[in-house]
Design an enzyme around this catalytic site. Structure first.
Site, PDB file in Angstrom:
ATOM      1  N   GLY A  39      48.123  38.536  41.794  1.00 39.18           N
ATOM      2  CA  GLY A  39      49.046  39.686  41.402  1.00 39.18           C
ATOM      3  C   GLY A  39      50.088  40.537  42.162  1.00 39.18           C
ATOM      4  N   ASN A  82      42.832  34.235  37.524  1.00 36.05           N
ATOM      5  CA  ASN A  82      43.006  33.199  36.368  1.00 36.05           C
ATOM      6  C   ASN A  82      44.554  33.320  36.044  1.00 36.05           C
ATOM      7  OD1 ASN A  82      43.588  35.529  34.984  1.00 36.05           O
ATOM      8  ND2 ASN A  82      42.023  35.377  33.443  1.00 36.05           N
ATOM      9  N   GLY A  94      49.486  37.022  36.759  1.00 34.22           N
ATOM     10  CA  GLY A  94      50.002  36.855  38.312  1.00 34.22           C
ATOM     11  C   GLY A  94      50.595  35.471  38.299  1.00 34.22           C
ATOM     12  N   ASP A 103      38.221  33.200  35.909  1.00 32.14           N
ATOM     13  CA  ASP A 103      38.250  34.526  35.071  1.00 32.14           C
ATOM     14  C   ASP A 103      37.112  35.239  35.595  1.00 32.14           C
ATOM     15  OD1 ASP A 103      38.094  36.330  32.947  1.00 32.14           O
ATOM     16  OD2 ASP A 103      39.040  35.135  31.499  1.00 32.14           O
ATOM     17  N   ILE A 117      29.580  32.112  44.057  1.00 28.06           N
ATOM     18  CA  ILE A 117      30.314  32.345  45.095  1.00 28.06           C
ATOM     19  C   ILE A 117      29.323  32.047  46.043  1.00 28.06           C
ATOM     20  CG2 ILE A 117      31.626  33.999  46.697  1.00 28.06           C
ATOM     21  CD1 ILE A 117      33.289  33.366  44.353  1.00 28.06           C
ATOM     22  N   TYR A 160      43.886  49.569  27.544  1.00 27.89           N
ATOM     23  CA  TYR A 160      44.145  49.609  29.003  1.00 27.89           C
ATOM     24  C   TYR A 160      43.302  50.871  29.440  1.00 27.89           C
ATOM     25  CZ  TYR A 160      46.060  49.784  33.747  1.00 27.89           C
ATOM     26  OH  TYR A 160      46.061  49.778  35.180  1.00 27.89           O
ATOM     27  N   THR A 175      52.928  52.198  41.262  1.00 27.98           N
ATOM     28  CA  THR A 175      53.136  51.579  42.591  1.00 27.98           C
ATOM     29  C   THR A 175      54.388  50.792  42.405  1.00 27.98           C
ATOM     30  OG1 THR A 175      50.958  51.837  43.119  1.00 27.98           O
ATOM     31  CG2 THR A 175      52.126  50.305  44.430  1.00 27.98           C
ATOM     32  N   ARG A 194      57.705  47.523  33.448  1.00 27.00           N
ATOM     33  CA  ARG A 194      57.576  48.672  34.407  1.00 27.00           C
ATOM     34  C   ARG A 194      58.816  49.417  34.609  1.00 27.00           C
ATOM     35  NH1 ARG A 194      51.921  47.671  37.237  1.00 27.00           N
ATOM     36  NH2 ARG A 194      52.360  45.441  37.327  1.00 27.00           N
TER      37      ARG A 194
HETATM   38  N1  LIG Z   1      50.777  48.437  39.794  1.00 30.21           N
HETATM   39  C1  LIG Z   1      50.583  49.784  39.331  1.00 30.21           C
HETATM   40  O1  LIG Z   1      51.453  50.632  39.535  1.00 30.21           O
HETATM   41  C2  LIG Z   1      49.165  50.005  39.031  1.00 30.21           C
HETATM   42  C3  LIG Z   1      48.799  51.377  38.716  1.00 30.21           C
HETATM   43  C4  LIG Z   1      47.550  51.674  38.345  1.00 30.21           C
HETATM   44  C5  LIG Z   1      46.479  50.601  38.489  1.00 30.21           C
HETATM   45  N2  LIG Z   1      46.746  49.455  38.915  1.00 30.21           N
HETATM   46  C6  LIG Z   1      45.382  48.513  38.910  1.00 30.21           C
HETATM   47  O2  LIG Z   1      45.715  47.552  39.972  1.00 30.21           O
HETATM   48  C7  LIG Z   1      45.586  46.321  39.599  1.00 30.21           C
HETATM   49  C8  LIG Z   1      46.550  45.357  40.036  1.00 30.21           C
HETATM   50  O3  LIG Z   1      47.665  45.429  39.371  1.00 30.21           O
HETATM   51  P1  LIG Z   1      49.104  44.994  39.576  1.00 30.21           P
HETATM   52  O4  LIG Z   1      49.974  45.856  39.432  1.00 30.21           O
HETATM   53  O5  LIG Z   1      48.869  43.982  40.948  1.00 30.21           O
HETATM   54  O6  LIG Z   1      49.045  43.939  38.226  1.00 30.21           O
HETATM   55  P2  LIG Z   1      49.090  42.313  38.026  1.00 30.21           P
HETATM   56  O7  LIG Z   1      49.491  41.948  37.037  1.00 30.21           O
HETATM   57  O8  LIG Z   1      50.455  41.706  38.851  1.00 30.21           O
HETATM   58  O9  LIG Z   1      48.023  41.577  38.764  1.00 30.21           O
HETATM   59  C9  LIG Z   1      46.565  41.627  38.104  1.00 30.21           C
HETATM   60  C10 LIG Z   1      46.085  40.089  38.461  1.00 30.21           C
HETATM   61  O10 LIG Z   1      44.753  40.156  37.752  1.00 30.21           O
HETATM   62  C11 LIG Z   1      44.937  38.918  37.305  1.00 30.21           C
HETATM   63  N3  LIG Z   1      43.635  38.917  36.298  1.00 30.21           N
HETATM   64  C12 LIG Z   1      43.942  39.502  35.072  1.00 30.21           C
HETATM   65  N4  LIG Z   1      42.824  39.445  34.309  1.00 30.21           N
HETATM   66  C13 LIG Z   1      41.865  38.712  35.030  1.00 30.21           C
HETATM   67  C14 LIG Z   1      40.744  38.097  34.788  1.00 30.21           C
HETATM   68  N5  LIG Z   1      40.081  38.173  33.722  1.00 30.21           N
HETATM   69  N6  LIG Z   1      40.017  37.041  35.835  1.00 30.21           N
HETATM   70  C15 LIG Z   1      40.955  36.820  36.901  1.00 30.21           C
HETATM   71  N7  LIG Z   1      41.952  37.392  37.220  1.00 30.21           N
HETATM   72  C16 LIG Z   1      42.679  38.139  36.043  1.00 30.21           C
HETATM   73  C17 LIG Z   1      46.223  38.626  36.734  1.00 30.21           C
HETATM   74  O11 LIG Z   1      46.343  37.268  36.503  1.00 30.21           O
HETATM   75  C18 LIG Z   1      46.956  39.008  38.147  1.00 30.21           C
HETATM   76  O12 LIG Z   1      47.129  38.109  39.041  1.00 30.21           O
HETATM   77  C19 LIG Z   1      44.995  46.466  38.209  1.00 30.21           C
HETATM   78  O13 LIG Z   1      43.532  46.481  38.008  1.00 30.21           O
HETATM   79  C20 LIG Z   1      45.832  47.691  37.673  1.00 30.21           C
HETATM   80  O14 LIG Z   1      45.286  48.317  36.609  1.00 30.21           O
HETATM   81  C21 LIG Z   1      48.205  49.003  39.027  1.00 30.21           C
END
Ligand SMILES: NC(=O)c1ccc[n+]([C@@H]2O[C@H](COP(=O)([O-])OP(=O)(O)OC[C@H]3O[C@@H](n4cnc5c(N)ncnc54)[C@H](O)[C@@H]3O)[C@@H](O)[C@H]2O)c1
Length: 311
Positions: free
Chosen positions: A12, A34, A38, A58, A65, A147, A177, A188
């Protein structure tokens, strides 16, 4: 002690940057993802490093591991409003069964566990700026609840493991972010405005644009996560940039930084859209000696540069 770190959500936006930082610091990293939101392209740079390995899985259903692991960053969850509203059940699973599995892995390995929580746990806040002591104002059955409530449940789960099993746990309440590798169409606000401005299309502001947000550049955010997991502080910590701007100011700034002729247009506010968001980061300053270094205009310029080459 092992120097191997697990990062879930590695493919991600934030996870891929975090893996890069950890490799730079000399750790071996096991990325897990998964690909539900991402992308494989986010792993390309990482896979060139011999200290990076990847498990396509997932977190709700993870195999064994084998490695000794010293730290686990649990970032796996759909995160953008478009993603989690299309994937409500997967989001609830990731925040419950997924977090529990990863906590069990941390327990088995005696590893420090960091949960990526969110400012969304404050909902539409009645306290401003938001301090960690604020319990939030969340609609438990609204469109964002899959969420918000999953992340609130995840925090409860982490604290239960901390108390019951005396584990080393951390909770990062991440505020908005931005940076390279965000998806143009993830809904976003920054990718929306930048892609609209670069294409000369109307920049769509919801409501009158008076709602505020605070935007943290991704290098600052991952430095905050790194400082938190390496601290000894086990209660939630806000990680974000406290510079507060209105959505209209953001639209105008992006229009000017991209030299765009786009018109700014106004659309109805979505349901449960928070009116104000700004982290109080006194706790992070005190406990982690961390604060953001990249100011909002400098960060926006970097994100715009990336979108110019990638959208
Ligand atoms: N980007 C932001 O502004 C922000 C703000 C607050 C919190 N967050 C938190 O930070 C984390 C990363 O966010 P991001 O912006 O990089 O989002 P993103 O969607 O780019 O990344 C999330 C990743 O998690 C993977 N994923 C989701 N469910 C999964 C599962 N069950 N098993 C394995 N992989 C799984 C997705 O494929 C993806 O690659 C998240 O937990 C999000 O809630 C992000």
């Amino acid at each position: 002690m092992s120097n191997t770190i697990v990062v879930t959500g590695a493919a991600g936006f934030i996870g891929s940057h975090l893996c890069g930082l950890l490799l730079e610091k000399g750790s071996s990293v096991i990325g897990i993802d998964n690909f539900i939101t991402g992308s494989k392209s986010n792993l390309e740079e990482l896979e060139a490093n011999k200290n990076f390995s990847f498990v396509g899985a997932d977190i709700c259903n993870l195999g064994k591991i084998d490695a000794d692991v010293s730290q686990i960053y649990n970032l796996a969850s759909p995160a953008s409003p478009i993603d989690y509203q299309q994937l409500p059940l997967e989001t609830l699973d990731a925040g419950s069964a997924g977090v529990k599995n990863m906590l069990e892995l941390a327990r088995e390995k005696n590893a420090v566990f960091l949960q990526a929580s969110t400012s969304e746990i404050y909902g539409d806040p009645l306290e401003h700026p938001q301090r960690e002591s604020y319990f939030g104002n969340v609609n438990p059955i609204g469109e964002r609840s899959c969420y918000n409530e999953a992340k609130r449940f995840a925090e409860a789960l982490v604290m239960a493991y901390n108390r019951k099993h005396k584990m080393q746990t951390r909770i990062a309440r991440i505020f908005n972010t931005h940076g390279p590798r965000m998806r143009a169409n993830d809904g976003r606000v920054i990718p929306n405005f930048i892609t609209q401005a670069l294409a000369g299309k109307p920049i769509t502001v919801y409501g009158k644009g008076e709602q505020t947000r605070s935007f943290c550049y991704v290098s600052d955010l991952i430095a905050g996560l790194y400082a938190l997991i390496n601290s000894s502080y086990s209660f939630p910590v806000n990680i974000g940039n406290p510079t507060e701007v209105t959505i209209l100011q953001l639209a105008e700034k992006i229009k000017s930084l991209t030299d765009s002729n786009s018109e700014i247009v106004f659309k109805p506010l979505p349901k449960d859209d928070p009116i104000r968001r700004k982290p109080d980061i006194s706790l992070a300053r005190k406990e982690l000696r961390w604060e953001p270094k990249v100011d909002w205009e400098e960060g926006l310029k970097k994100t715009i540069e990336w979108f110019k080459g990638n959208c």
